[in-house]
Enzyme design. Sequence first.
Site, PDB file in Angstrom:
ATOM      1  N   SER A  97     -10.549  32.427  10.493  1.00  0.00           N
ATOM      2  CA  SER A  97     -10.539  33.629  11.339  1.00  0.00           C
ATOM      3  C   SER A  97     -10.242  34.892  10.522  1.00  0.00           C
ATOM      4  CB  SER A  97      -9.545  33.436  12.478  1.00  0.00           C
ATOM      5  OG  SER A  97      -9.780  34.377  13.475  1.00  0.00           O
ATOM      6  N   ASP A 241     -13.983  40.693  12.729  1.00  0.00           N
ATOM      7  CA  ASP A 241     -13.276  39.844  11.757  1.00  0.00           C
ATOM      8  C   ASP A 241     -14.258  38.820  11.163  1.00  0.00           C
ATOM      9  OD1 ASP A 241     -13.396  38.047  13.913  1.00  0.00           O
ATOM     10  OD2 ASP A 241     -11.448  37.163  13.450  1.00  0.00           O
ATOM     11  N   ASP A 243     -14.918  35.679  11.373  1.00  0.00           N
ATOM     12  CA  ASP A 243     -15.635  34.715  12.227  1.00  0.00           C
ATOM     13  C   ASP A 243     -16.088  35.349  13.542  1.00  0.00           C
ATOM     14  OD1 ASP A 243     -12.994  34.666  13.300  1.00  0.00           O
ATOM     15  OD2 ASP A 243     -13.362  32.680  14.155  1.00  0.00           O
ATOM     16  N   ASP A 245     -15.030  36.848  16.273  1.00  0.00           N
ATOM     17  CA  ASP A 245     -14.590  36.716  17.667  1.00  0.00           C
ATOM     18  C   ASP A 245     -13.726  37.905  18.079  1.00  0.00           C
ATOM     19  OD1 ASP A 245     -12.461  35.952  16.084  1.00  0.00           O
ATOM     20  OD2 ASP A 245     -12.060  34.065  17.124  1.00  0.00           O
TER      21      ASP A 245
HETATM   22 MG    MG Z   1     -11.360  35.376  14.406  1.00  0.00          MG
END
Ligand code: MG
Length: 450
Positions: A97, A241, A243, A245
């Site tokens: 993340s 960010d 990844d 999300d």
């Molecule tokens: Mg993330």
Amino acid sequence: MSRLMVSVSGVRGEVGSTLTPQVISKYTLAFGTYLKGGTVIVGRDSRVSGPFVSSIVKGCLLSTGCRVIDIGIVPTPTVQMAIEHHKAAGGIAITASHNPIQWNGLKFMDHNGRFLSPAEAAKVYAMGDNNEYQLQEWSGLGSEEKDTQANQRHIEEILKLDYIDLEKIQSRKFKVVLDTVNGAGGLIVPHLLEQFGCEVTLLNGEANGRFAHTPEPLPENLGELAEAVKKTGADVGFAVDPDVDRCAIVDNTGTPIGEEYTLALAIKLVLSQKMGRVAVNMSTSRAGEDIAKYYNCMFVRSKVGEINVAEKMLELEAIIGGEGNGGVILPELHLGRDAPLAVAMTLQALAEFEGNMHELFLSLPQYKMVKQKVSIEGMDPDKVLATMAEKYKNEQVNLLDGVKIDFDDSWVHLRKSNTEPIVRVMSEAPTVEQAEKLADQFMAEIKSLQ
Ligand code: MG
């Protein structure tokens, strides 16, 4: 200090120290066994260590008899949507993340495209820790195939949403600066913006995992984006960010408006079109709550953590929700935090608003949040929280996740840490000064318990 984090958000560690091949193997073998050799979607963010982790993950899944569909470098929400698309038994997003470059990890998902529930996750982790997994013989090994269309399908699904008026957004010809920090976002968000007819300045758009700055999209990490927005005279700036999300917005004056306002804007957009329920986590800004009140809609808070919010949304049949850290969840798309979705919803809100991004921000309820921590070395964290809850029992206290105390126009949320002897103190009030004062007061009260 490096450590392995194992939680409802998955497994995260530092490559070469805590995230070892052994750790990756035991949890993936357990997960493959748990899924009884079904189809598993595997996607990863752009981290340099991605191929290392991915090859172990895929090998372990094959050895437990799973059919692997590798969707390549994609956002975490794209893995979630690909699970639904392929009617898979589950999925693994290989990502740490917003953590820095030396980290990587695994996010495990169920057949419904959501993170494993806390109970399911606990079961898989226990199986991994106890080496309880079933290896197949040569004739029972799984197979691997590739699907290169997952990002494209994700974009198409967003464009199909009723909330999104493609022509209206296109007609505004927005100038946008986008910072994908060389994460997975570079492979999807620029293409989405193209569909919206935006003129895009792309910063750090190579999905090579060499993060150009600290990847968490907090205001202090968005200097380059803010500068570029000012320099290009853009209508809005977006940061996601690694990844993809979480999404943070920079307004047309080059000011980061704070991740909390990504969700507040999305809530306002949805409720202005449709009546329905809203669920967010306990630490999310009250701005969304005020918006829900304005539209006479039910507003409920869950424990912190994407899966906790998603489960609460499912239970309530909520139409919008998420986490204040820039994580918008729209169940019509899927029950997970989704930054490309947040970008689309922000552009829709801006297209509908008669004014610029700064004015749109100011049209929302105004709050400031302060995040602090206080050392409780030598004290029992549960006792500290119980004492604080007792002390404020005549106020509006919620004990679902730590201690949350709501006052008229402010609140404070106290949570213990599972890894350090500290209590996190979050506070929100109409001004920074008021929020700081509230946090200081609670930190002093906690210290005085020593
Ligand atoms: Mg993330």
